[in-house]
Design an enzyme around this catalytic site. Structure first.
Site, PDB file in Angstrom:
ATOM      1  N   VAL A  30      53.002  15.404  14.539  1.00  0.00           N
ATOM      2  CA  VAL A  30      52.078  16.372  13.937  1.00  0.00           C
ATOM      3  C   VAL A  30      52.259  17.726  14.613  1.00  0.00           C
ATOM      4  O   VAL A  30      52.217  17.826  15.838  1.00  0.00           O
ATOM      5  CB  VAL A  30      50.609  15.905  14.074  1.00  0.00           C
ATOM      6  CG1 VAL A  30      49.679  16.873  13.360  1.00  0.00           C
ATOM      7  CG2 VAL A  30      50.446  14.506  13.516  1.00  0.00           C
ATOM      8  N   LYS A  60      51.930  17.077   9.275  1.00  0.00           N
ATOM      9  CA  LYS A  60      52.476  15.795   9.719  1.00  0.00           C
ATOM     10  C   LYS A  60      53.761  15.509   8.958  1.00  0.00           C
ATOM     11  O   LYS A  60      53.811  15.577   7.732  1.00  0.00           O
ATOM     12  CB  LYS A  60      51.450  14.696   9.449  1.00  0.00           C
ATOM     13  CG  LYS A  60      51.908  13.309   9.784  1.00  0.00           C
ATOM     14  CD  LYS A  60      50.685  12.420   9.847  1.00  0.00           C
ATOM     15  CE  LYS A  60      51.013  10.963   9.633  1.00  0.00           C
ATOM     16  NZ  LYS A  60      49.782  10.173   9.605  1.00  0.00           N
ATOM     17  N   GLY A 114      52.543  13.038  18.478  1.00  0.00           N
ATOM     18  CA  GLY A 114      53.375  12.228  17.593  1.00  0.00           C
ATOM     19  C   GLY A 114      54.308  13.095  16.778  1.00  0.00           C
ATOM     20  O   GLY A 114      55.196  13.741  17.319  1.00  0.00           O
ATOM     21  N   ASP A 165      43.125   1.376  11.996  1.00  0.00           N
ATOM     22  CA  ASP A 165      43.637   1.923  13.251  1.00  0.00           C
ATOM     23  C   ASP A 165      42.623   2.877  13.874  1.00  0.00           C
ATOM     24  O   ASP A 165      42.967   3.980  14.294  1.00  0.00           O
ATOM     25  CB  ASP A 165      44.988   2.599  13.018  1.00  0.00           C
ATOM     26  CG  ASP A 165      45.806   2.712  14.305  1.00  0.00           C
ATOM     27  OD1 ASP A 165      45.487   1.993  15.274  1.00  0.00           O
ATOM     28  OD2 ASP A 165      46.754   3.509  14.348  1.00  0.00           O
TER      29      ASP A 165
END
Ligand code: NAG
Ligand code: NAG
Ligand code: NAG
Ligand code: NAG
Ligand code: NAG
Ligand code: NAG
Ligand code: NAG
Ligand code: NAG
Length: 658
Positions: A372, A385, A370, A482
């Site tokens: 990160v 991040k 992603g 999540d």
């Protein structure tokens, strides 16, 4: 306003019309004046709807001392209350005044089991609390104890334990969508308002800029002090709050907040100290505001920033979702700036240059997943991040949690030039669980390094422990929202840590119209009604258990079927089949890597039973994480006895269950 006083109609017909309207609108039950055991749902209203609670801050109540505490009391955020009440960022960080009116936006839902409409506010019992006292003091009569008893059937009112979490049903109501009592064009929602000793319908109506007939039409006759009435809201803030805020805090920008603080005459020294602190606070806030403003002017558009590592997340905004979350950059700025001070002493603040150097300028080769990146600072490895301004929610959650099964936040950094926030986490060596489970052999994880059953059991226990911690030991309760195998990271000794609190919220038992999550893990009640509770994490945990057993993805892109629904179809549903048949089915369904390691089917079966309980479609029937953890540790003990220990396939790391 809104009532059908037609032009040139004689007074008699006017009266008749109003009377008719009253009859039309209110079935006898809805007009019931005594609502202390809760407001009935209306059959002709659509739930949930946007509503508001009119809350008066009280200096006698520690939990209403400042906006953040009131936010916690109602499970909402400081920024949303500030916005509805039209407080500036600077005002929103000041201590609240006695009786300062606040407009708390809430989502009004219908509890179909009890036929009551309310907003569930979660409250943790502290010493000296009773349902009566918390209703009348902390929640200032926005709820009442008979209703509290009704919605907390598992708690004994005379025997509340410190730490118990009770739901306080904040009375609220949704208008029927075809109502003629108010002009729905400009209507924002019903405000739950507690009548004060000095109030009349006329005074309340004029305070909200409406007429008293409307109040009568909605609430029936005026009925005593400290009862809740519903007032239609047409403008934010309503005139009452506007005049109150303006008259008590000078309309000029609050560069001189001292007058506000001096109102607490009797607290000389403290007031002086508070004033000094307030001045510093406001100056800081203004400075930061200025910084953010300049920064935004010079960067109309920052570079596209990754989507917080949730590329395959599905998001949809339900109707009326606009009030739920304010996605705009400006409100995110406000939030961040307003709450920054809380964290400054808690975490390391990195500067951008350090992070740039650590990650070789955020080079692609350093990308973990992603947005990160892997970074090295002074020889120590971190995960960095990169995200847009609104790191607020994640920071707010992370500051509360500290557990070995949760990825630890080390520090953060704000790059005003680019409008970017960086969160710096501990680096977790072995990456995410999903790559270990689902990668075809050869893609990073060679066949013989697939996780064995012992490691999988331990990972399940670690995740359960981490979840149990955020559900039971944080206040307000945190819902991760999540949980999935790609958010479970494995350290050097294959202990699991839960990562990515980007979607986590402190709104247990809330209803939202903004659905977020990942296909294959989203609990049915959340998808259908937007109902947020810790039980949605329990559901997602059940899916992770299935992944551990089968080695397959939570969602099959090819067939479009979720793993849990396949499990339901193949393993859970058939009630008539024997234990042997179930085991045979399971053997077929299990990860072949496990079958090759001849792992004990009994042990796998007991994990499947836990998964089955977690995946119950009824949230109430799912176990809590405490129960799930207990059941899993039983399965683990069982397995340890069976296997006689020491035969671990993966790296022979520590096998002790903690
Ligand atoms: C809930 O109560 C109201 C008022 O008593 C009634 O009109 C309505 O039909 C009830 N709804 C359900 C589902 O029982
Ligand atoms: C309202 O209802 C509650 C519970 O049903 C009852 O205890 C209380 O006396 C009632 N109050 C009035 C004023 O009717
Ligand atoms: C909100 O507050 C600001 C200043 O505090 C004021 O200028 C503005 O008019 C207010 N908005 C409304 C709708 O009252
Ligand atoms: C709530 O109502 C009770 C009476 O029912 C009253 O004594 C109390 O002062 C009220 N609380 C607030 C905060 O107004
Ligand atoms: C009102 O809500 C009902 C039930 O959801 C729906 O059938 C009806 O179409 C709605 N009416 C209007 C005017 O929106
Ligand atoms: C609103 O709609 C319901 C059914 O959809 C109907 O029974 C009721 O009479 C309507 N009310 C008005 C004021 O039109
Ligand atoms: C409702 O309000 C809107 C705008 O405020 C206005 O244009 C409309 O005429 C009003 N409708 C009625 C029935 O009063
Ligand atoms: C709480 C309360 O005062 N309830 C009263 C409201 O008014 C009706 C009659 O108008 C009374 O019967 C209730 O006792």
């Amino acid at each position: 306003m809104g009532s059908e006083a037609r032009s040139a109609a004689p007074p008699i017909s006017c009266l008749l019309l109003s009377f008719l309207l009253l009859l039309l609108l209110f079935t006898p039950s809805a007009a019931q004046p005594n609502i202390s055991d809760g407001v009935r749902c209306r059959a002709d209203s659509v739930y949930p709807c946007q509503a508001y609670a009119f809350y008066r801050a009280s200096l006698a109540v520690p939990l209403s001392a400042d906006l953040a505490s009131v936010g916690d009391l109602f499970g909402t955020s400081r920024a949303l209350i500030a916005r509805a009440t039209n407080l500036t960022v600077a005002q929103s960080v000041l201590p609240l005044r006695q009786d300062q009116p606040l407009l708390v936006p809430i989502s009004c839902g219908c509890d179909r089991d009890r036929n009551r409409s309310y907003y569930p506010a979660a409250y943790q019992i502290v010493s000296g609390n009773t349902f009566y006292l918390v209703s009348t003091v902390e929640y200032a009569n926005l709820t009442a104890f008979p209703a509290v008893e009704l919605v907390n059937p598992t708690l004994v009112p005379t025997d509340l334990a410190i730490g118990d979490i009770a739901t306080f049903p904040i009375f609220c109501q949704c208008l029927p969508n075809n109502t003629t009592a108010v002009n729905l064009t400009a209507f924002l929602g019903l405000v739950s308002y507690v009548l004060q000793p000095s109030d009349t319908y006329a005074s309340v109506a004029s305070n909200f800029g409406i007429d008293s007939e409307t109040l009568t039409a909605i609430n029936g006759p005026f009925n005593g002090t400290y009862s809740v009435v519903f007032v239609p809201l047409f403008q934010i803030p309503p005139p009452l709050i506007r005049t109150s805020v303006v008259s008590e805090a000078p309309a000029s920008p609050p560069t001189a907040p001292t007058p506000v603080v001096e109102r607490n005459e009797n607290k000389g020294v403290i007031a002086g100290l508070a004033a000094a602190l307030a001045v510093v606070g406001v100056l800081c806030a203004l400075l930061l505001l200025l910084l953010a403003w300049c920064q935004r002017r010079w960067n109309r558009k920052g570079e596209a920033v990754g989507k917080n590592g949730r590329q395959n997340s599905l998001e949809r905004s339900g109707k009326g979702g606009g009030e739920e979350r304010f996605g705009s950059l400006s409100s995110a700025d406000d939030k961040l700036i307003a709450d920054l001070s809380e964290w400054l002493d808690k975490y390391k603040v990195f500067d951008v240059a350090t992070l740039r150097e650590a990650t070789a300028g955020f080079d692609r080769s350093r990308l973990i997943q992603g947005s990160v990146y892997k970074g090295t600072i002074d020889g120590e490895v971190f995960a960095v991040k990169k995200m847009k301004w609104n790191a607020y929610d994640e920071l707010k959650i992370l500051q509360k949690v500290n557990h070995s099964n949760l990825v630890k936040l080390e520090g953060f950094c704000i790059d005003a030039k680019e409008g970017t926030t960086y969160l710096v986490y501990e680096y977790v060596e072995n990456g995410s669980l999903d790559t270990w489970l689902h990668s075809p052999a050869g893609a990073g994880v060679s066949g013989d390094r697939r996780l064995d059953w012992r490691s999988r059991l331990r990972i399940a226990l670690d995740v359960a422990n981490g979840l149990q911690y955020i559900h039971e030991h944080t206040w307000p309760r945190v819902v991760h929202k999540d949980i999935k195998s790609s958010n479970v990271l494995l350290d050097a000794s294959f202990h699991a840590k839960i990562a990515n609190f980007g979607l986590a919220r402190t709104g247990h038992n809330a209803v939202t119209t903004h659905i977020v999550g990942t296909q294959g893990y989203v609990a049915p009640e959340y998808l259908a009604d937007g109902f947020v509770s810790i039980k949605m994490d329990v559901f997602a945990f059940g899916v992770v258990l299935l992944e551990l057993v089968t080695g397959r993805s939570a969602f099959d892109e090819r067939t479009g079927e979720a793993l849990w629904s396949e499990a339901e179809r193949l393993l859970f549903r058939p009630v008539t089949i024997s234990k042997e048949e179930t085991e045979a089915l399971l053997l077929e369904w299990m990860d072949t890597a496990l079958v090759q390691q001849s792992c004990p089917v009994d042990s796998v079966m007991s994990v499947i039973q836990v998964a089955r309980a977690c995946l119950n479609r009824e949230p109430a029937k799912r176990p809590s994480m405490v129960e799930a953890t207990y059941l899993l540790s039983k399965a683990d003990e069982h397995f340890s006895e069976y296997s006689g220990d020491g035969l671990s396939v993966v790296s022979g790391s520590d096998v002790t269950a903690r």
